[in-house]
Design a protein around this motif. Structure first.
Motif, PDB file in Angstrom:
ATOM      1  N   LEU A 106      -9.677  -4.694   4.738  1.00  0.00           N
ATOM      2  CA  LEU A 106      -9.056  -5.878   4.153  1.00  0.00           C
ATOM      3  C   LEU A 106      -8.173  -6.595   5.166  1.00  0.00           C
ATOM      4  O   LEU A 106      -8.026  -7.818   5.112  1.00  0.00           O
ATOM      5  CB  LEU A 106      -8.212  -5.477   2.933  1.00  0.00           C
ATOM      6  CG  LEU A 106      -8.990  -4.943   1.724  1.00  0.00           C
ATOM      7  CD1 LEU A 106      -8.018  -4.491   0.636  1.00  0.00           C
ATOM      8  CD2 LEU A 106      -9.951  -5.989   1.186  1.00  0.00           C
TER       9      LEU A 106
ATOM     10  N   SER B 134      -7.607   7.147  -3.617  1.00  0.00           N
ATOM     11  CA  SER B 134      -7.671   6.101  -2.597  1.00  0.00           C
ATOM     12  C   SER B 134      -9.106   5.911  -2.129  1.00  0.00           C
ATOM     13  O   SER B 134      -9.957   6.801  -2.300  1.00  0.00           O
ATOM     14  CB  SER B 134      -6.773   6.449  -1.405  1.00  0.00           C
ATOM     15  OG  SER B 134      -7.171   7.674  -0.824  1.00  0.00           O
TER      16      SER B 134
ATOM     17  N   GLU C 284       0.808  -1.212   0.000  1.00  0.00           N
ATOM     18  CA  GLU C 284       0.000   0.000   0.000  1.00  0.00           C
ATOM     19  C   GLU C 284       0.843   1.264   0.000  1.00  0.00           C
ATOM     20  O   GLU C 284       0.290   2.372   0.000  1.00  0.00           O
ATOM     21  CB  GLU C 284      -0.908   0.013   1.236  1.00  0.00           C
ATOM     22  CG  GLU C 284      -2.014  -1.009   1.191  1.00  0.00           C
ATOM     23  CD  GLU C 284      -2.901  -0.824  -0.012  1.00  0.00           C
ATOM     24  OE1 GLU C 284      -3.276   0.328  -0.304  1.00  0.00           O
ATOM     25  OE2 GLU C 284      -3.197  -1.809  -0.697  1.00  0.00           O
TER      26      GLU C 284
ATOM     27  N   LEU D 262     -10.461   1.184   3.377  1.00  0.00           N
ATOM     28  CA  LEU D 262     -10.548  -0.150   2.769  1.00  0.00           C
ATOM     29  C   LEU D 262      -9.371  -1.037   3.161  1.00  0.00           C
ATOM     30  O   LEU D 262      -9.544  -2.247   3.372  1.00  0.00           O
ATOM     31  CB  LEU D 262     -10.617  -0.026   1.245  1.00  0.00           C
ATOM     32  CG  LEU D 262     -10.807  -1.349   0.493  1.00  0.00           C
ATOM     33  CD1 LEU D 262     -12.049  -2.089   0.974  1.00  0.00           C
ATOM     34  CD2 LEU D 262     -10.861  -1.111  -1.016  1.00  0.00           C
ATOM     35  N   THR D 263      -8.176  -0.486   3.277  1.00  0.00           N
ATOM     36  CA  THR D 263      -7.034  -1.308   3.684  1.00  0.00           C
ATOM     37  C   THR D 263      -7.239  -1.868   5.086  1.00  0.00           C
ATOM     38  O   THR D 263      -6.932  -3.041   5.349  1.00  0.00           O
ATOM     39  CB  THR D 263      -5.731  -0.488   3.630  1.00  0.00           C
ATOM     40  OG1 THR D 263      -5.448  -0.150   2.280  1.00  0.00           O
ATOM     41  CG2 THR D 263      -4.569  -1.263   4.215  1.00  0.00           C
TER      42      THR D 263
ATOM     43  N   ARG E 124      -1.064  -4.387  -7.549  1.00  0.00           N
ATOM     44  CA  ARG E 124      -2.156  -3.811  -8.347  1.00  0.00           C
ATOM     45  C   ARG E 124      -2.280  -4.468  -9.731  1.00  0.00           C
ATOM     46  O   ARG E 124      -3.391  -4.666 -10.223  1.00  0.00           O
ATOM     47  CB  ARG E 124      -1.937  -2.299  -8.489  1.00  0.00           C
ATOM     48  CG  ARG E 124      -2.481  -1.558  -7.289  1.00  0.00           C
ATOM     49  CD  ARG E 124      -1.664  -0.378  -6.849  1.00  0.00           C
ATOM     50  NE  ARG E 124      -2.173   0.057  -5.548  1.00  0.00           N
ATOM     51  CZ  ARG E 124      -1.849  -0.539  -4.395  1.00  0.00           C
ATOM     52  NH1 ARG E 124      -1.011  -1.563  -4.382  1.00  0.00           N
ATOM     53  NH2 ARG E 124      -2.355  -0.119  -3.255  1.00  0.00           N
TER      54      ARG E 124
ATOM     55  N   PHE F 164      -7.219   2.478   0.997  1.00  0.00           N
ATOM     56  CA  PHE F 164      -6.633   1.631  -0.050  1.00  0.00           C
ATOM     57  C   PHE F 164      -6.221   2.525  -1.206  1.00  0.00           C
ATOM     58  O   PHE F 164      -7.039   3.247  -1.775  1.00  0.00           O
ATOM     59  CB  PHE F 164      -7.637   0.580  -0.535  1.00  0.00           C
ATOM     60  CG  PHE F 164      -7.091  -0.349  -1.579  1.00  0.00           C
ATOM     61  CD1 PHE F 164      -6.399  -1.489  -1.222  1.00  0.00           C
ATOM     62  CD2 PHE F 164      -7.266  -0.069  -2.935  1.00  0.00           C
ATOM     63  CE1 PHE F 164      -5.896  -2.340  -2.182  1.00  0.00           C
ATOM     64  CE2 PHE F 164      -6.758  -0.915  -3.907  1.00  0.00           C
ATOM     65  CZ  PHE F 164      -6.074  -2.059  -3.520  1.00  0.00           C
ATOM     66  N   SER F 165      -4.953   2.487  -1.562  1.00  0.00           N
ATOM     67  CA  SER F 165      -4.424   3.375  -2.589  1.00  0.00           C
ATOM     68  C   SER F 165      -4.687   2.813  -3.978  1.00  0.00           C
ATOM     69  O   SER F 165      -4.333   1.669  -4.270  1.00  0.00           O
ATOM     70  CB  SER F 165      -2.915   3.561  -2.383  1.00  0.00           C
ATOM     71  OG  SER F 165      -2.369   4.320  -3.433  1.00  0.00           O
TER      72      SER F 165
END
Length: 494
Positions: free
Chosen positions: A302, A294, A263, A298-299, A343, A274-275
């Motif tokens: 996750l 971003s 990330e 979200l990160t 990604r 999240f990026s």
């Protein structure tokens, strides 16, 4: 360059090259077995023709995969002899199991399948390809057991007298939590690759035949293959998302540096975003990194299903690892590689999604299609899951750096190894350069042969007819004394 850098490059080149063929072998072999099963159960000759068509492509891919995989074992004993000395008691066991319990089964029953079309009853011959399919996935399990131990060592003690890791519990190694997360993710990715491969080739042929006025063959032969590939993609795609989420959560726990680097998360955050896109110098000191796009929280979600949870950044993790394992080492993996590999691994799956949606739309209600865009999507989608799997593997391995054996959280004292300490102390940089150039040239030649053979037989298409040569139908068996026999049972394999 030093021997360490060259040895890492060589292992990276050979591993990524070999892994291109692995997902297709794992996923396509069961699909070929399914095709043959449908033929045996229904007696529909179409499925026999599809079995032999995709069986050709499976055999070509299987052969090149075996040839390129042999090199890996030699590197463990040569370029990475210090690593092998440290972990050989543990790492060697699952590799031996893979060779004895899996690969020998694959080879034996694949031989029976190739040579047994006119020598075995249908059901025995069918059992042979299923044995290959099961053994192929069993082989993957043992290989991943070895790799998962490197990611999260368990079932091991450190012998202070010999300075080596020693296995104490083989069951723990074979039921490693990392393995139980990695195996289903790898297998579902393999099925996505194989499903895209089957659907892509069949869709291209379907469009071509319809445009040439042969809608009947398109409908009866290639449309069923398209549907099999699409349903495989849909099921494996859902499984890939579920298993990927589970594996990601485990990585946040076991390898926090890998996920923070994925990330480009420099500082510890509550509710980490999240990026989607980051710019700047993605060096390990994080200077100048800016996240332009971003998704808030979200990160954190996750990581542990909580949008507000705290996620450690790479700077704080560096300080923590210096306290635990000593200063003078950069414990953060390359941010550029991990960030973009993560990604690309996810983003390239869009190719399979596009093909599945297009195929479902253009073949709805039993139709066949002459739409040129479907043919184009089919061709362009085929390589995307191969590339996604390769980037996933790069992320997994590069994200573990600088460790070749990552220290397990709360794990066994002493059972960890920095990559720089695993390289051979006697193999010179010149030796590594020579072998790397040689391997690269040989692999380049093999890649040309693989592509030309795959293209040749894919463009050749499904045969217009196939006979049942099994011992269940003695009237169809060719006369071995006839040198002009039109259709030999092995002709499909060459």
């Amino acid at each position: 360059m030093e021997a360490l850098d060259l040895a890492r490059w060589q292992f990276g080149v050979t591993t990524v090259y070999h892994f291109i063929f692995v997902p297709l072998t794992i996923g396509l072999t069961p699909l070929v077995a399914i095709m043959q099963t449908i033929w045996v159960r229904t007696g529909n000759e179409t499925w026999l023709r599809l079995t032999k068509f995709f069986g050709k492509l499976m055999l070509i891919n299987f052969a090149i995969g075996v040839a390129t995989g042999i090199v890996q074992e030699f590197q463990f004993g040569m370029n990475w002899s210090e690593y092998s000395r440290f972990v050989g008691d543990v790492f060697g066991a699952p590799l031996a199991m893979e060779a004895l319990a899996a690969f020998f089964v694959e080879s034996t029953f694949l031989g029976l399948w190739i040579f047994g079309w006119d020598k075995l009853p249908k059901k025995i011959h069918l059992a042979s390809i299923w044995a290959v399919a099961i053994a192929t996935n069993l082989s993957a399990y043992f290989i991943l057991a070895a790799n998962s131990w490197m990611q999260h060592p368990v079932g091991t003690t450190f012998n202070t007298e010999t300075g080596r890791a020693e296995m104490t519990d083989v069951v723990a190694v074979l039921t490693n939590s990392t393995l139980l997360a990695a195996f289903p993710h790898t297998v579902t990715a393999a099925f996505l690759t194989a499903g895209t491969f089957v659907a892509g080739i069949a869709a291209w042929w379907m469009v071509r035949l319809v445009r040439n006025g042969d809608s009947e063959k398109a409908r009866t032969v290639y449309r069923p293959a398209v549907m099999l590939g699409v349903f495989t993609m849909l099921i494996s795609g859902v499984g890939l998302g579920i298993t990927g989420h589970a594996q990601g959560q485990l990585m946040f726990e076991q390898q926090p540096t890998k996920m923070a680097a994925a990330e480009a998360l420099c500082e510890t955050e509550d509710g980490a975003a999240f990026s989607i896109l980051a710019i700047g110098d993605l060096t390990n000191n994080c200077d100048g990194v800016a996240h332009l796009i971003s998704i808030p929280g979200l990160t954190s979600f996750l990581a542990n299903n909580d949008f507000t949870s705290r996620i450690e950044g790479v700077n704080d993790l560096q300080e923590r690892y210096e306290e635990q394992y000593g200063e003078g080492v950069n414990y953060i993996p390359d941010l550029t590689v991990t960030y973009w590999a993560f990604r690309l691994m996810i983003g390239l799956a869009a190719g399979s999604v596009a093909l599945a949606l297009a195929a479902l739309w253009f073949t709805r209600k039993g139709r066949v299609s002459d739409n040129k865009w479907l043919a184009r999507i089919a061709i362009w989608a085929i390589p995307t899951p191969f590339l996604a799997s390769s980037f996933g593997w790069i992320f997994t391995e590069m994200g573990r750096q600088p460790w070749v054996v990552y220290p397990a959280p709360g794990g066994v004292d002493g059972v960890w190894l920095l990559t720089e300490r695993g390289v051979s102390e006697v193999v010179s940089p010149t030796t590594v350069v020579i072998s790397m150039v040689a391997f690269t040239l040989v692999y380049g030649v093999l890649a040309v042969f693989w592509f030309r053979l795959m293209k040749r037989y894919a463009v050749e298409g499904v045969a217009d007819t196939e006979k049942d040569y099994s011992t269940d139908n003695p009237d169809n068996r060719p006369d071995p004394s006839d040198p002009d026999a039109a259709e030999r049972p092995l002709s499909f394999a060459y």
